[in-house]
Motif scaffolding. Sequence first.
Motif, PDB file in Angstrom:
ATOM      1  N   VAL A  85     -18.162   9.289   4.697  1.00 28.91           N
ATOM      2  CA  VAL A  85     -16.704   9.293   4.678  1.00 28.91           C
ATOM      3  C   VAL A  85     -16.193   8.198   3.752  1.00 28.91           C
ATOM      4  O   VAL A  85     -16.908   7.249   3.418  1.00 28.91           O
ATOM      5  N   ILE A  86     -14.945   8.347   3.345  1.00 26.77           N
ATOM      6  CA  ILE A  86     -14.295   7.319   2.534  1.00 26.77           C
ATOM      7  C   ILE A  86     -13.982   6.145   3.445  1.00 26.77           C
ATOM      8  O   ILE A  86     -13.347   6.290   4.490  1.00 26.77           O
ATOM      9  N   SER A  87     -14.467   4.956   3.055  1.00 26.95           N
ATOM     10  CA  SER A  87     -14.286   3.771   3.880  1.00 26.95           C
ATOM     11  C   SER A  87     -13.174   2.876   3.353  1.00 26.95           C
ATOM     12  O   SER A  87     -12.429   2.287   4.134  1.00 26.95           O
ATOM     13  N   ALA A  88     -13.073   2.753   2.034  1.00 32.70           N
ATOM     14  CA  ALA A  88     -12.065   1.874   1.454  1.00 32.70           C
ATOM     15  C   ALA A  88     -11.827   2.272   0.003  1.00 32.70           C
ATOM     16  O   ALA A  88     -12.685   2.895  -0.642  1.00 32.70           O
ATOM     17  N   PHE A  89     -10.665   1.919  -0.512  1.00 31.56           N
ATOM     18  CA  PHE A  89     -10.382   2.100  -1.935  1.00 31.56           C
ATOM     19  C   PHE A  89      -9.302   1.108  -2.337  1.00 31.56           C
ATOM     20  O   PHE A  89      -8.628   0.513  -1.488  1.00 31.56           O
ATOM     21  N   GLY A  90      -9.140   0.950  -3.619  1.00 23.88           N
ATOM     22  CA  GLY A  90      -8.103   0.058  -4.115  1.00 23.88           C
ATOM     23  C   GLY A  90      -8.220  -0.114  -5.608  1.00 23.88           C
ATOM     24  O   GLY A  90      -9.103   0.467  -6.255  1.00 23.88           O
ATOM     25  N   PRO A  91      -7.350  -0.934  -6.204  1.00 22.48           N
ATOM     26  CA  PRO A  91      -7.429  -1.177  -7.643  1.00 22.48           C
ATOM     27  C   PRO A  91      -8.617  -2.061  -7.980  1.00 22.48           C
ATOM     28  O   PRO A  91      -9.072  -2.859  -7.145  1.00 22.48           O
ATOM     29  N   MET A  92      -9.128  -1.941  -9.180  1.00 24.14           N
ATOM     30  CA  MET A  92     -10.256  -2.769  -9.595  1.00 24.14           C
ATOM     31  C   MET A  92      -9.905  -4.258  -9.525  1.00 24.14           C
ATOM     32  O   MET A  92     -10.782  -5.097  -9.268  1.00 24.14           O
ATOM     33  N   SER A  93      -8.640  -4.576  -9.714  1.00 23.69           N
ATOM     34  CA  SER A  93      -8.225  -5.976  -9.647  1.00 23.69           C
ATOM     35  C   SER A  93      -8.446  -6.588  -8.270  1.00 23.69           C
ATOM     36  O   SER A  93      -8.527  -7.816  -8.130  1.00 23.69           O
ATOM     37  N   ALA A  94      -8.574  -5.760  -7.227  1.00 21.35           N
ATOM     38  CA  ALA A  94      -8.785  -6.258  -5.865  1.00 21.35           C
ATOM     39  C   ALA A  94     -10.231  -6.172  -5.416  1.00 21.35           C
ATOM     40  O   ALA A  94     -10.560  -6.583  -4.299  1.00 21.35           O
ATOM     41  N   LEU A  95     -11.123  -5.650  -6.292  1.00 22.95           N
ATOM     42  CA  LEU A  95     -12.496  -5.382  -5.853  1.00 22.95           C
ATOM     43  C   LEU A  95     -13.237  -6.640  -5.419  1.00 22.95           C
ATOM     44  O   LEU A  95     -13.888  -6.643  -4.369  1.00 22.95           O
TER      45      LEU A  95
END
Length: 418
Positions: free
Chosen positions: A44-54
């Motif tokens: 399942v998808i656990s997390a996502f966000g912009p690369m700037s927040a990785l």
Amino acid sequence: MKALITNAAMALLDDQITNAAEKGVTDRFYGLIPSGYLFIENGVISAFGPMSALQADLANNTAMNQIDDAIDAAGRLLTPALIDCHTHVVYGGHRALEFEMRLKGASYAEVAKAGGGIVSTVSATRSQSVEQLVEEALARVDALIAEGVSLIEIKSGYGLDIETELRMLRAARSIEAARPVRVITSFLGAHAMPPGEDISPEGYIEKTCIPALRQAHKEGLVDAVDGFCESIAFSAEQIVPLFNVAAELGLPVKLHAEQLTRCGGSLLAARYKALSVDHVEYANKEDVIALATQGCTAVLLPGAFYTLHETQKPPVALFRDQGVPMALATDANPGSSPMTSLLLAMNMGCTLFGMTPYEALAGVTRNAARALGVSDTGMLRPGLRADLALWDVAHPAELAYRIGFNPLHRRIFGGQIT
């Protein structure tokens, strides 16, 4: 399995996204993050966000530092995997000769009256075993999978007797074991009248369709109940007993309606709170308001519109105005829509029906899932299945814009990268 996808242009297709700016979303329609990451855990998808927040997210989430696989998307587009929510891919034979008849001017109704149409596929389908039906269907399923499809609805309806209808549904169920794809089955015994039988439509529903449905339900072969409400098939009144049995069995309903004429199918479907009403070229404002009130999805099928040289377009503007979700599908079948390209259906939805590229993509992801009553896929949202498609394009509109071009780079099915 834990996997991390980085440097992706992500179209979330999430219609309820919150904190959009914080998540890096720059286009609320697509839910577009120009450069982002997505983390998959246990399918399942656990997390996502912009690369700037990785980097900050890696520091705060130890699980993201223990990945089994990584993909650098290198700017490619990441979307939910596609969903084909209306197909008839299990059948025997072909109808190329009928294609020739239509090219010479015969209408769909005229072909049906001459013994063609749906009933011409029945004898070939009745003669095949489950294994033969699966073998023929897999070529069509493979074409869909190759375009990033992860979920396919498959209907019966070419048996028109109890045993063959069950055999078709068994074949449809078997496809999940043969390929990395999910299958939703729909019982479509009320597709046409069986050839060569002296029986009324009401008698056929009572003596064949309902017993077949009960047996299919007993064997766990059916997820929904469908019917063909049309002047060349069944009236709304004739379908009522079948829908009553579906309600008794706890099965959702859907309906082919208003394809060639207005026969009251949309109003019937709304009365039974159908998951979807499909085709709907002849739906009017009363129909659209009824669908909106009951939360039904309109499934548009441009392949049949194109193949049959139809001129009456579905009321897309009315659907927009009334807030009726619009899905798109191939309607893959041997006669009126011999098409196994969902990408082409997206282009046709735009060029023939006036949908926007955004509506087309939502129509084969989020709204297609809704048309099937499925809530665990169709968007990029934490907690949903990691059924994803990575494309060699930079913007979502390219998926509907191109013709005869498959830009799929990789498909991810339940977190497994293929």
